[in-house]
Design an enzyme around this catalytic site. Structure first.
Site, PDB file in Angstrom:
ATOM      1  N   LYS A 222     -10.340   7.532 -18.423  1.00 15.78           N
ATOM      2  CA  LYS A 222     -10.738   8.124 -19.703  1.00 15.78           C
ATOM      3  C   LYS A 222      -9.600   7.977 -20.713  1.00 15.78           C
ATOM      4  O   LYS A 222      -9.185   6.879 -21.001  1.00 15.78           O
ATOM      5  CB  LYS A 222     -11.160   9.576 -19.469  1.00 15.78           C
ATOM      6  CG  LYS A 222     -12.084   9.773 -18.249  1.00 15.78           C
ATOM      7  CD  LYS A 222     -13.445   9.121 -18.386  1.00 15.78           C
ATOM      8  CE  LYS A 222     -14.228   9.051 -17.084  1.00 15.78           C
ATOM      9  NZ  LYS A 222     -14.412  10.321 -16.374  1.00 15.78           N
TER      10      LYS A 222
ATOM     11  N   ARG B 224       0.847  -1.208   0.000  1.00 16.06           N
ATOM     12  CA  ARG B 224       0.000   0.000   0.000  1.00 16.06           C
ATOM     13  C   ARG B 224       0.877   1.250   0.000  1.00 16.06           C
ATOM     14  O   ARG B 224       0.581   2.232  -0.673  1.00 16.06           O
ATOM     15  CB  ARG B 224      -0.949   0.013   1.203  1.00 16.06           C
ATOM     16  CG  ARG B 224      -1.582   1.377   1.433  1.00 16.06           C
ATOM     17  CD  ARG B 224      -2.829   1.384   2.322  1.00 16.06           C
ATOM     18  NE  ARG B 224      -2.776   0.491   3.446  1.00 16.06           N
ATOM     19  CZ  ARG B 224      -2.056   0.706   4.558  1.00 16.06           C
ATOM     20  NH1 ARG B 224      -1.315   1.780   4.688  1.00 16.06           N
ATOM     21  NH2 ARG B 224      -2.084  -0.176   5.540  1.00 16.06           N
TER      22      ARG B 224
ATOM     23  N   TYR C 194     -16.915  18.496 -12.572  1.00 17.66           N
ATOM     24  CA  TYR C 194     -17.395  17.128 -12.789  1.00 17.66           C
ATOM     25  C   TYR C 194     -18.381  16.743 -11.667  1.00 17.66           C
ATOM     26  O   TYR C 194     -18.147  17.050 -10.493  1.00 17.66           O
ATOM     27  CB  TYR C 194     -16.182  16.183 -12.793  1.00 17.66           C
ATOM     28  CG  TYR C 194     -16.548  14.730 -12.854  1.00 17.66           C
ATOM     29  CD1 TYR C 194     -17.023  14.159 -14.025  1.00 17.66           C
ATOM     30  CD2 TYR C 194     -16.420  13.922 -11.731  1.00 17.66           C
ATOM     31  CE1 TYR C 194     -17.375  12.819 -14.068  1.00 17.66           C
ATOM     32  CE2 TYR C 194     -16.765  12.576 -11.771  1.00 17.66           C
ATOM     33  CZ  TYR C 194     -17.243  12.038 -12.940  1.00 17.66           C
ATOM     34  OH  TYR C 194     -17.586  10.714 -12.988  1.00 17.66           O
TER      35      TYR C 194
ATOM     36  N   ASP D 289      -7.968  19.608 -12.845  1.00 13.11           N
ATOM     37  CA  ASP D 289      -8.396  18.307 -13.367  1.00 13.11           C
ATOM     38  C   ASP D 289      -8.133  18.325 -14.873  1.00 13.11           C
ATOM     39  O   ASP D 289      -8.810  19.015 -15.631  1.00 13.11           O
ATOM     40  CB  ASP D 289      -9.890  18.101 -13.055  1.00 13.11           C
ATOM     41  CG  ASP D 289     -10.404  16.741 -13.525  1.00 13.11           C
ATOM     42  OD1 ASP D 289      -9.826  16.171 -14.472  1.00 13.11           O
ATOM     43  OD2 ASP D 289     -11.409  16.260 -12.961  1.00 13.11           O
TER      44      ASP D 289
END
Ligand SMILES: *Cc1c(COP(=O)(O)O)cnc(C)c1O
Length: 384
Positions: free
Chosen positions: A201, A52, A104, A176
């Protein structure tokens, strides 16, 4: 800190340091699934201890995206929202953030329903109106959060001017960059502090992996984001890191090809009698054309358009044969979406209409199909 590339971006994408595995020379980075790493020295631990915190596969992707955004430190997360949520955990009760009005939907939900509850104040601002931005700062404003071009009306924010205002008020800028990707726009060069991505995306590009990325060039922010990444634990799995690295290799050709197709379709649609408006920063008629041209290397592969009043939207969607009709964007296949019923369904109608997102606005994320096939599809769907 300024990071310089050795080659043109397109070449760097394939030959950056780290594109090959240094131990074997493998041209595809190995997937290392180990969750823990044996420590050979009781007193001095190795580079990796627990997956992690850090692992070799994720580290390769994180170095790659840092380099390609011309930043110093990259971070990979289990989704775009995980990246954005982790970055916004930099802020605490009593802090105030300026967030773009066209943000968004998932980010809108995060800042209004989660950060708000934790005592972080949010003001939504039209980032294309620099006067409005300047007047919205408060003594406790800590960051400005932007997206350009915005979704779905493709409004363009002047990143350099925005950064200048943020710096005057001692605020960070968070950008972003999902729609442009570093192939077309590298905001850290314009003074942005943190870039975030939905790698689901264009960066992944194949509609087969949900992922998020963040990049900074500030050592102080890098340390704090790494702490939060390790603490919150929304890290990207090694298999998905590998898929994103695989997708990344063709990012430049995909963006380049799809943008050219998008440009041709946008121009033809703008001239079509059954289309009322086209929203695309590649069109000279677009409000943000000059700013977008100055700050990025292309108009991108997404545009929106409004059908004229006499068109039946449902019928048009049913007649469009080639694009997938779905949420999401940035894939090899073209994706047609209907903001009023999809991404902006939860927004009250008057607010939607005020933002230009009427019931006749559709968005197309252009894929890699032949332009004439897509245009033929449009022509038959628009005729009735
Ligand atoms: C999809 C998207 C996100 C969220 O990313 P996920 O990978 O779906 O969590 C954030 N910002 C923009 C602009 C997006 O398109």
């Amino acid at each position: 800190m300024v990071v310089k590339l050795n080659h043109e971006w397109q070449t760097e994408l394939l030959h950056h340091k780290g594109a090959t595995d240094p131990t074997t020379g493998a041209v595809s980075v190995p997937i290392q699934p180990a969750s823990t790493f044996h420590q050979y020295d009781v007193n001095e631990f190795g580079e990796f201890d627990y997956a992690r915190s850090n692992n070799p596969t994720r580290q390769s992707l994180e170095k790659a995206i840092a380099h390609l955004e011309e930043g110093t430190d990259g971070f990979a997360f289990s989704s775009g929202m995980a990246a954005i949520s982790t970055v916004l955990m930099l802020f605490s009760q009593g802090d105030h953030l300026l967030v773009t009005k066209d943000v968004y939907g998932g980010t809108y939900r995060l800042v209004t329903e989660v950060l708000g509850r934790q005592g972080v104040d949010i003001t939504f601002v039209d980032m294309t109106n620099l006067n409005e931005v300047a007047q919205s700062f408060r003594p406790n404003t800590k960051a400005v959060y932007i997206e350009t071009p915005s979704n779905p009306t493709m409004k363009v924010t002047d990143v350099e001017q925005l950064v200048r205002l943020a710096k005057e008020h001692d605020c960070y800028t968070i950008h972003d960059n999902t729609f442009m990707t570093p192939a077309l726009h590298r905001p850290l060069n314009q003074g942005v502090d943190i870039v975030v991505h939905s790698a689901t995306k264009f960066i992944g590009g194949h509609s087969d992996c949900v992922a998020g990325l963040a990049v900074t060039n500030s050592p102080e922010l890098a340390e704090r984001i790494h702490f939060l990444q390790n603490t919150l634990g929304a890290v990207l799995s090694v298999h998905d890191c590998w898929l994103i690295m695989r997708g990344l290799k063709t990012l430049h050709v995909r963006m380049d090809y799809a943008s050219k197709t998008a440009m041709q379709l946008a121009e033809r649609l703008q001239a079509h009698p059954n289309v009322a408006r086209v929203f695309y920063p590649g069109l000279r008629s677009h409000e943000g054309y000059d700013i977008h041209r100055r700050q990025s290397e292309g108009p991108g592969a997404v545009f929106s358009f409004e059908l004229s009043e006499d068109q039946d939207v449902n019928q048009f969607i049913e007649k469009m044969d080639i694009p997938v009709f779905a949420v999401s964007l940035g894939a090899v296949e073209s994706i047609l979406s209907y903001p009023a019923k999809m991404s902006h369904a939860s927004m009250p109608e008057f607010e939607r209409e005020e933002r230009g997102i009427t019931d006749r606005v559709l968005r197309l994320s252009v894929g890699l199909e032949h332009v004439e096939d897509l245009w033929g599809d449009f022509k038959q769907a628009l005729q009735n």
